[in-house]
Design a protein around this motif. Structure first.
Motif, PDB file in Angstrom:
ATOM      1  N   TYR A 231       6.448  14.358   4.267  1.00  0.00           N
ATOM      2  CA  TYR A 231       6.885  13.628   3.081  1.00  0.00           C
ATOM      3  C   TYR A 231       7.134  12.168   3.439  1.00  0.00           C
ATOM      4  O   TYR A 231       7.409  11.832   4.597  1.00  0.00           O
ATOM      5  N   ALA A 232       7.004  11.300   2.427  1.00  0.00           N
ATOM      6  CA  ALA A 232       7.151   9.862   2.666  1.00  0.00           C
ATOM      7  C   ALA A 232       7.540   9.160   1.382  1.00  0.00           C
ATOM      8  O   ALA A 232       7.073   9.511   0.293  1.00  0.00           O
ATOM      9  N   ASP A 233       8.394   8.163   1.516  1.00  0.00           N
ATOM     10  CA  ASP A 233       8.716   7.255   0.423  1.00  0.00           C
ATOM     11  C   ASP A 233       8.244   5.864   0.837  1.00  0.00           C
ATOM     12  O   ASP A 233       8.883   5.193   1.649  1.00  0.00           O
ATOM     13  N   VAL A 234       7.080   5.476   0.323  1.00  0.00           N
ATOM     14  CA  VAL A 234       6.484   4.199   0.698  1.00  0.00           C
ATOM     15  C   VAL A 234       6.070   3.457  -0.572  1.00  0.00           C
ATOM     16  O   VAL A 234       5.878   4.060  -1.627  1.00  0.00           O
ATOM     17  N   ASP A 235       5.910   2.134  -0.448  1.00  0.00           N
ATOM     18  CA  ASP A 235       5.463   1.360  -1.604  1.00  0.00           C
ATOM     19  C   ASP A 235       3.945   1.435  -1.737  1.00  0.00           C
ATOM     20  O   ASP A 235       3.247   2.020  -0.906  1.00  0.00           O
ATOM     21  N   ARG A 236       3.430   0.834  -2.798  1.00  0.00           N
ATOM     22  CA  ARG A 236       2.002   0.919  -3.100  1.00  0.00           C
ATOM     23  C   ARG A 236       1.119   0.369  -1.980  1.00  0.00           C
ATOM     24  O   ARG A 236       0.176   1.041  -1.555  1.00  0.00           O
ATOM     25  N   PRO A 237       1.364  -0.842  -1.466  1.00  0.00           N
ATOM     26  CA  PRO A 237       0.503  -1.345  -0.387  1.00  0.00           C
ATOM     27  C   PRO A 237       0.519  -0.448   0.859  1.00  0.00           C
ATOM     28  O   PRO A 237      -0.517  -0.243   1.493  1.00  0.00           O
ATOM     29  N   THR A 238       1.679   0.102   1.186  1.00  0.00           N
ATOM     30  CA  THR A 238       1.762   0.967   2.366  1.00  0.00           C
ATOM     31  C   THR A 238       0.999   2.268   2.145  1.00  0.00           C
ATOM     32  O   THR A 238       0.296   2.754   3.037  1.00  0.00           O
ATOM     33  N   LEU A 239       1.107   2.830   0.942  1.00  0.00           N
ATOM     34  CA  LEU A 239       0.369   4.056   0.644  1.00  0.00           C
ATOM     35  C   LEU A 239      -1.132   3.822   0.749  1.00  0.00           C
ATOM     36  O   LEU A 239      -1.864   4.649   1.310  1.00  0.00           O
ATOM     37  N   VAL A 240      -1.604   2.692   0.239  1.00  0.00           N
ATOM     38  CA  VAL A 240      -3.025   2.367   0.322  1.00  0.00           C
ATOM     39  C   VAL A 240      -3.465   2.237   1.787  1.00  0.00           C
ATOM     40  O   VAL A 240      -4.536   2.705   2.173  1.00  0.00           O
ATOM     41  N   ARG A 241      -2.627   1.625   2.613  1.00  0.00           N
ATOM     42  CA  ARG A 241      -2.967   1.494   4.038  1.00  0.00           C
ATOM     43  C   ARG A 241      -2.921   2.833   4.768  1.00  0.00           C
ATOM     44  O   ARG A 241      -3.686   3.057   5.712  1.00  0.00           O
ATOM     45  N   LEU A 242      -2.037   3.711   4.334  1.00  0.00           N
ATOM     46  CA  LEU A 242      -1.909   5.006   5.005  1.00  0.00           C
ATOM     47  C   LEU A 242      -3.043   5.962   4.651  1.00  0.00           C
ATOM     48  O   LEU A 242      -3.409   6.822   5.469  1.00  0.00           O
ATOM     49  N   LYS A 243      -3.591   5.846   3.459  1.00  0.00           N
ATOM     50  CA  LYS A 243      -4.596   6.803   2.999  1.00  0.00           C
ATOM     51  C   LYS A 243      -5.750   6.992   3.990  1.00  0.00           C
ATOM     52  O   LYS A 243      -6.117   8.128   4.315  1.00  0.00           O
ATOM     53  N   PRO A 244      -6.382   5.920   4.496  1.00  0.00           N
ATOM     54  CA  PRO A 244      -7.472   6.140   5.459  1.00  0.00           C
ATOM     55  C   PRO A 244      -7.020   6.852   6.731  1.00  0.00           C
ATOM     56  O   PRO A 244      -7.806   7.555   7.369  1.00  0.00           O
ATOM     57  N   LYS A 245      -5.766   6.663   7.104  1.00  0.00           N
ATOM     58  CA  LYS A 245      -5.260   7.280   8.327  1.00  0.00           C
ATOM     59  C   LYS A 245      -5.100   8.796   8.186  1.00  0.00           C
ATOM     60  O   LYS A 245      -5.010   9.508   9.197  1.00  0.00           O
ATOM     61  N   THR A 246      -5.069   9.283   6.941  1.00  0.00           N
ATOM     62  CA  THR A 246      -4.876  10.718   6.750  1.00  0.00           C
ATOM     63  C   THR A 246      -6.082  11.525   7.230  1.00  0.00           C
ATOM     64  O   THR A 246      -5.951  12.719   7.513  1.00  0.00           O
ATOM     65  N   TYR A 247      -7.243  10.894   7.330  1.00  0.00           N
ATOM     66  CA  TYR A 247      -8.417  11.635   7.808  1.00  0.00           C
ATOM     67  C   TYR A 247      -8.304  11.973   9.289  1.00  0.00           C
ATOM     68  O   TYR A 247      -8.895  12.942   9.763  1.00  0.00           O
ATOM     69  N   GLU A 248      -7.547  11.190  10.025  1.00  0.00           N
ATOM     70  CA  GLU A 248      -7.308  11.482  11.445  1.00  0.00           C
ATOM     71  C   GLU A 248      -5.929  12.098  11.662  1.00  0.00           C
ATOM     72  O   GLU A 248      -5.630  12.569  12.764  1.00  0.00           O
ATOM     73  N   GLY A 249      -5.101  12.073  10.642  1.00  0.00           N
ATOM     74  CA  GLY A 249      -3.748  12.599  10.775  1.00  0.00           C
ATOM     75  C   GLY A 249      -2.781  11.636  11.423  1.00  0.00           C
ATOM     76  O   GLY A 249      -1.643  12.017  11.746  1.00  0.00           O
ATOM     77  N   THR A 250      -3.186  10.392  11.604  1.00  0.00           N
ATOM     78  CA  THR A 250      -2.319   9.428  12.289  1.00  0.00           C
ATOM     79  C   THR A 250      -1.304   8.782  11.353  1.00  0.00           C
ATOM     80  O   THR A 250      -0.462   8.009  11.812  1.00  0.00           O
ATOM     81  N   HIS A 251      -1.353   9.110  10.068  1.00  0.00           N
ATOM     82  CA  HIS A 251      -0.355   8.577   9.135  1.00  0.00           C
ATOM     83  C   HIS A 251       1.055   9.029   9.497  1.00  0.00           C
ATOM     84  O   HIS A 251       2.024   8.353   9.188  1.00  0.00           O
ATOM     85  N   ILE A 252       1.167  10.167  10.193  1.00  0.00           N
ATOM     86  CA  ILE A 252       2.510  10.670  10.521  1.00  0.00           C
ATOM     87  C   ILE A 252       3.189   9.833  11.605  1.00  0.00           C
ATOM     88  O   ILE A 252       4.377  10.028  11.886  1.00  0.00           O
ATOM     89  N   ASP A 253       2.447   8.903  12.212  1.00  0.00           N
ATOM     90  CA  ASP A 253       3.055   8.003  13.198  1.00  0.00           C
ATOM     91  C   ASP A 253       3.841   6.874  12.532  1.00  0.00           C
ATOM     92  O   ASP A 253       4.613   6.179  13.206  1.00  0.00           O
ATOM     93  N   HIS A 254       3.646   6.683  11.217  1.00  0.00           N
ATOM     94  CA  HIS A 254       4.368   5.617  10.512  1.00  0.00           C
ATOM     95  C   HIS A 254       5.848   5.984  10.422  1.00  0.00           C
ATOM     96  O   HIS A 254       6.195   7.148  10.147  1.00  0.00           O
ATOM     97  N   PRO A 255       6.743   5.033  10.612  1.00  0.00           N
ATOM     98  CA  PRO A 255       8.178   5.352  10.628  1.00  0.00           C
ATOM     99  C   PRO A 255       8.728   5.866   9.299  1.00  0.00           C
ATOM    100  O   PRO A 255       9.791   6.498   9.288  1.00  0.00           O
ATOM    101  N   LEU A 256       8.028   5.617   8.197  1.00  0.00           N
ATOM    102  CA  LEU A 256       8.508   6.095   6.904  1.00  0.00           C
ATOM    103  C   LEU A 256       7.904   7.448   6.508  1.00  0.00           C
ATOM    104  O   LEU A 256       8.195   7.965   5.428  1.00  0.00           O
ATOM    105  N   VAL A 257       7.067   8.001   7.380  1.00  0.00           N
ATOM    106  CA  VAL A 257       6.489   9.322   7.142  1.00  0.00           C
ATOM    107  C   VAL A 257       7.257  10.338   7.985  1.00  0.00           C
ATOM    108  O   VAL A 257       7.396  10.171   9.195  1.00  0.00           O
ATOM    109  N   HIS A 258       7.742  11.379   7.347  1.00  0.00           N
ATOM    110  CA  HIS A 258       8.595  12.360   8.013  1.00  0.00           C
ATOM    111  C   HIS A 258       7.908  13.720   8.044  1.00  0.00           C
ATOM    112  O   HIS A 258       7.175  14.088   7.120  1.00  0.00           O
ATOM    113  N   THR A 259       8.161  14.472   9.095  1.00  0.00           N
ATOM    114  CA  THR A 259       7.591  15.808   9.238  1.00  0.00           C
ATOM    115  C   THR A 259       8.709  16.813   9.516  1.00  0.00           C
ATOM    116  O   THR A 259       9.780  16.458  10.023  1.00  0.00           O
ATOM    117  N   ALA A 260       8.430  18.058   9.174  1.00  0.00           N
ATOM    118  CA  ALA A 260       9.388  19.131   9.417  1.00  0.00           C
ATOM    119  C   ALA A 260       8.610  20.436   9.504  1.00  0.00           C
ATOM    120  O   ALA A 260       7.429  20.506   9.150  1.00  0.00           O
TER     121      ALA A 260
END
Length: 299
Positions: A231-260
């Motif tokens: 889960y993540a609470d990010v603004d629009r520009p950050t979400l747009v930047r994170l979207k391409p990273k989801t194909y590699e799964g590296t979006h979870i390295d962002h400090p505002l993205v949380h895992t459990a």
């Protein structure tokens, strides 16, 4: 003489926009090498497909095979989950995330041959599923990912749209929801531990990916008896930047993205309908439970 139990095969001719239809006869020939009679389920509607799968399982089929993408797999899983009837997947859709995550060969003929060999050898592997339940007791099973955030909202909008047709409808829905982007208030319980949070992205994975390779929950493992949550609470520009990273799964390295990780996940929020395996499911609130070895995969 007792006739051998048959192998029931659900085929979705519309999967993958029909690009695999030419190999369907060869897929059936490979499956016939199992030595079992083949019964092709030929439903005309989604409801008929569901009923046909349940009937095949109730009749004691030697196995149920889904030829199509994640939507076809999802239909079949509703029938085989929690039973002793083995399940096989032949990836022939736009998105084949469940098959990829569970080690099924990516090429349809190779997958069919592997299923036939597994049937002959009576060989299966236990695979977990997730069970989603509404407060009223309605239950659905899923194999890959439950979306309860931005992606679910996009799917819901796209399904209400009548124009444009095809994939561009989702592009328009994404644009509209990005413009309207706002965090939702969630109550999230992980094995009973409550978290109250704002988020724009929330997904619960039994497998790592959805949408044809988007590794939204990259740490999910369909054999560990647990669900993975992102889960993540990010603004629009950050979400747009994170979207391409989801194909590699590296979006979870962002400090505002949380895992459990948890065995049972409960989610509450207003105005969100969940999507599982790309299919419309239940409105929130829901309870999601990891069910170990819920199916026996022919592989």
């Amino acid at each position: 003489m007792v006739e051998p139990a048959l192998l029931a095969v659900l085929i979705n001719p519309g999967a993958g926009r029909g690009r695999f239809n030419d190999v369907t006869p060869a897929v059936l020939d490979r499956l016939a090498e199992s030595g079992r009679p083949i019964r092709v389920l030929d439903p005309s509607t989604r409801e008929d497909a569901q009923a046909a799968c349940h009937a095949a399982v109730a009749d004691g089929a030697a196995g149920l095979v889904a030829v199509g993408g994640d939507g076809t797999v999802h239909l079949a899983l509703q029938a085989v989950a929690g039973t002793d009837v083995p399940f096989g997947a032949v990836p022939a859709g736009t998105g084949n995330d469940f098959a990829a995550a569970t080690g099924v060969p990516a090429e349809p003929l190779a997958a069919a041959a592997a299923i036939a060999d597994a049937v002959k050898a009576a060989r299966t592997r236990p695979i977990d599923l997730a069970r989603v339940t509404s407060p009223g007791g309605e239950t659905h099973w899923y194999g890959s990912v439950l979306a309860a955030g931005f992606d679910a909202v996009v799917n819901e909008r796209a399904n209400r749209m009548r124009w444009p047709r095809g994939p561009r409808r989702y592009d328009v829905a994404i644009f509209v929801e990005l413009v309207r982007l706002k965090a939702r208030r969630y109550v999230l319980r992980l094995d009973g531990e409550e978290r109250r949070l704002d988020a724009v992205l929330l997904a619960v994975g039994n497998c790592p990916s959805y949408g044809g390779g988007i590794r939204i929950v990259p740490t999910a493992d369909p054999t560990d008896g647990l669900l993975d949550v992102v889960y993540a609470d990010v603004d629009r520009p950050t979400l747009v930047r994170l979207k391409p990273k989801t194909y590699e799964g590296t979006h979870i390295d962002h400090p505002l993205v949380h895992t459990a990780r948890a065995r049972v996940v409960e989610i509450e929020a207003e105005g969100i309908t969940t999507y599982v395996d790309g299919e419309r499911c239940l409105p929130l609130p829901v309870r999601i439970e990891a069910v170990p070895a819920a199916i026996h995969l022919l592989a």
